[in-house]
Scaffold this motif. Structure first.
Motif, short mmCIF file in Angstrom:
data_model
loop_
_atom_site.label_atom_id
_atom_site.label_comp_id
_atom_site.label_asym_id
_atom_site.label_seq_id
_atom_site.Cartn_x
_atom_site.Cartn_y
_atom_site.Cartn_z
N GLN A 14 0.82 -1.20 0.00
CA GLN A 14 0.00 0.00 0.00
C GLN A 14 0.86 1.26 0.00
O GLN A 14 0.53 2.25 -0.66
CB GLN A 14 -0.92 0.01 1.22
N ALA A 17 2.31 1.65 -3.59
CA ALA A 17 1.25 2.02 -4.53
C ALA A 17 0.82 3.46 -4.34
O ALA A 17 0.59 4.19 -5.31
CB ALA A 17 0.06 1.08 -4.36
N SER A 18 0.71 3.89 -3.09
CA SER A 18 0.26 5.25 -2.81
C SER A 18 1.32 6.29 -3.17
O SER A 18 0.99 7.41 -3.56
CB SER A 18 -0.12 5.38 -1.33
N CYS A 20 3.26 6.04 -5.78
CA CYS A 20 3.04 6.21 -7.22
C CYS A 20 1.81 7.05 -7.51
O CYS A 20 1.85 7.99 -8.33
CB CYS A 20 2.91 4.84 -7.89
N TYR A 21 0.71 6.73 -6.86
CA TYR A 21 -0.57 7.39 -7.16
C TYR A 21 -0.56 8.85 -6.74
O TYR A 21 -0.99 9.74 -7.50
CB TYR A 21 -1.69 6.63 -6.45
N TYR A 22 -0.08 9.13 -5.54
CA TYR A 22 -0.21 10.48 -4.99
C TYR A 22 0.88 11.44 -5.45
O TYR A 22 0.84 12.62 -5.10
CB TYR A 22 -0.27 10.42 -3.46
N TYR A 53 -9.34 5.54 -11.97
CA TYR A 53 -9.55 4.77 -10.75
C TYR A 53 -10.98 4.24 -10.69
O TYR A 53 -11.23 3.05 -10.48
CB TYR A 53 -9.23 5.68 -9.57
N LEU A 77 0.63 -3.17 -9.02
CA LEU A 77 1.77 -2.33 -8.64
C LEU A 77 2.75 -2.15 -9.81
O LEU A 77 3.33 -1.07 -9.99
CB LEU A 77 2.49 -2.93 -7.43
N LEU A 80 1.13 0.48 -11.91
CA LEU A 80 1.29 1.81 -11.32
C LEU A 80 2.67 2.39 -11.61
O LEU A 80 2.82 3.59 -11.86
CB LEU A 80 1.05 1.73 -9.81
N TYR A 107 -4.54 1.78 -9.93
CA TYR A 107 -4.69 1.92 -8.47
C TYR A 107 -5.99 1.27 -8.00
O TYR A 107 -6.20 1.07 -6.80
CB TYR A 107 -4.66 3.39 -8.08
N ALA A 110 -5.98 -1.61 -5.44
CA ALA A 110 -5.49 -1.40 -4.07
C ALA A 110 -6.49 -1.82 -3.00
O ALA A 110 -6.23 -2.73 -2.21
CB ALA A 110 -5.07 0.06 -3.89
#
Length: 402
Positions: A14, A17-18, A20-22, A53, A77, A80, A107, A110
């Motif tokens: 997590q 992944a976050s 990358c996303y944020y 998403y 992942l 991402l 994402y 997730a």
């Protein structure tokens, strides 16, 4: 597998992944300068991310139930990481929108995957705290991305943060695939019937709550740095620190509320729903508060407090969801619940940006306050309504492996 090992691997996944996303949220000031964007156009970048998403949440939730979280989380992942490279390589506003859409779509693995891992493998009585700890990976990843993007930009260039995030994602995907086993799945399982969720009245009320609170979560994350820079008058680097601090307080909110939901007395749905009600009401008050101050330090302090409630509710939100659906529907129900959160992020950011362009930021923050207040009405409905009697709630029906 040992619960501690499972939770560590899920948290690590997590977190990566976050990050990358944020990175997209942290890079909004650089998008604005690089492509000459208005406030509303910045919001559309966040909408493209959220649209990707939202579009893939339900199918990926169903695929998680069918094929298992180990396979889906690993593929997600890797995707991402590729998406992060695509965003960094965008050469125009349209290609930036395409890149963020593709990043957002992956994402979608997730929440269904990580929640399924928790509720399949953690014993009743520790699940809510485990979800809260796992959700810290989201806020920790977001905070890390804020420091990563704004910090590296001052030394190299803003795209470098995305490349670092991509490398982290690939490495963690390999570790996760090798080390995680989880609960075996039946490859012949059928895709779920979403009609059963549509017949679940408190679940539908909770999705309305998700739309309203998700609007506040994603918009706050996307506009904090710009607001601190343009309205409060601080630097982008200071705004990055504030965003990181918000994520720390949001992490604290997820852990504290998860712990409270496990230890406080009372029927789980009402106990957890009451905590969620307090978070929604406090968010409404604090959105008004941040709109009325112009002191740099006071604004930073209020944002940190806002993070505890407006960003710290997601763990308890999914814990509440778990009291409303049976264990075999967790992947699909989580996909629907997360879709509700992201739906708020589809419209709220460009609306927030438009209002700030036309009326000023105060009107934008008041809009988020109104949505949080509206959410409290539906939290009360979740507390008062009874879920379908033919299925036992997931909190009471799991048969976890310790």
């Amino acid at each position: 597998m040992n619960v501690r090992r499972i939770l560590s691997l899920v948290f690590l996944w997590q977190l990566a992944a976050s990050i990358c996303y944020y990175t997209v949220f942290a890079a909004t000031p650089f998008f604005r300068d690089e492509f000459g964007l208005s406030g509303a156009q910045v919001g559309l970048v966040l909408t493209a991310l959220s649209l990707g998403y939202a579009a893939f949440l339900l199918p990926l939730g169903a695929m998680t139930d069918r094929f298992g979280e180990r396979r889906m989380l690993t593929v997600g992942l890797i995707g991402l990481s590729i998406g992060s490279v695509l965003v960094a390589g965008a050469w125009s506003y349209p290609t930036l929108l395409i890149g963020t859409f593709l990043l957002g779509s992956l994402y979608g693995t997730a929440m269904p995957g990580t929640n399924k891992a928790i509720f399949d493998n953690v014993a009743v009585g520790r699940q809510n705290l485990a979800v809260g700890i796992k959700q810290v990976g989201v806020t920790a990843g977001s905070g890390a991305s804020a420091l990563l993007v704004t910090g590296i930009a001052g030394v190299l260039f803003w795209e470098a943060g995305f490349y670092v995030a991509a490398v982290v994602g690939i490495v963690v995907a390999a570790v996760f695939w090798i080390a995680y086993r989880g609960t075996p799945v039946d490859g012949d399982a059928e895709y779920p019937e979403y009609r059963t969720l549509l017949d679940n009245t408190p679940y539908l009320s909770l999705t309305v709550v998700g739309v309203c609170l998700g609007a506040g979560l994603f918009t706050t994350t996307g506009y904090t740095i710009i607001y601190i820079n343009e309205s409060v008058g601080a630097t982008v680097a200071f705004g990055g620190l504030v965003l990181a601090a918000i994520q720390v307080s949001g992490s604290a909110g997820r852990v504290v509320t998860g712990w409270l939901s496990d230890v406080l007395p009372g029927e789980p749905r009402r106990r957890i729903g009451t905590i969620l009600l307090i978070q929604a009401a406090a968010s409404a008050v604090l959105f008004v508060a941040v709109a009325l101050v112009d002191s740099r330090l006071l604004a930073a302090a209020l944002f940190v407090l806002l993070g505890f409630f407006a960003l710290g509710f997601t763990g308890i939100y999914f814990s509440c969801l778990a009291t409303l659906v049976p264990a075999e529907e967790m992947g699909s129900a989580t996909g629907g619940g997360q879709l509700a959160l992201v739906t708020g992020a589809l419209v709220a950011p460009p609306t927030f940006g438009y209002l700030s362009d036309v009326l000023g930021y105060r009107a934008s923050w008041f809009m988020l306050a109104g949505l949080s207040l509206f959410a409290t009405v539906f939290v009360v409905r979740v507390i008062r309504q009874e879920p379908p009697t033919q299925s036992q709630a997931a909190v009471g029906s799991t048969d976890p492996q310790d």
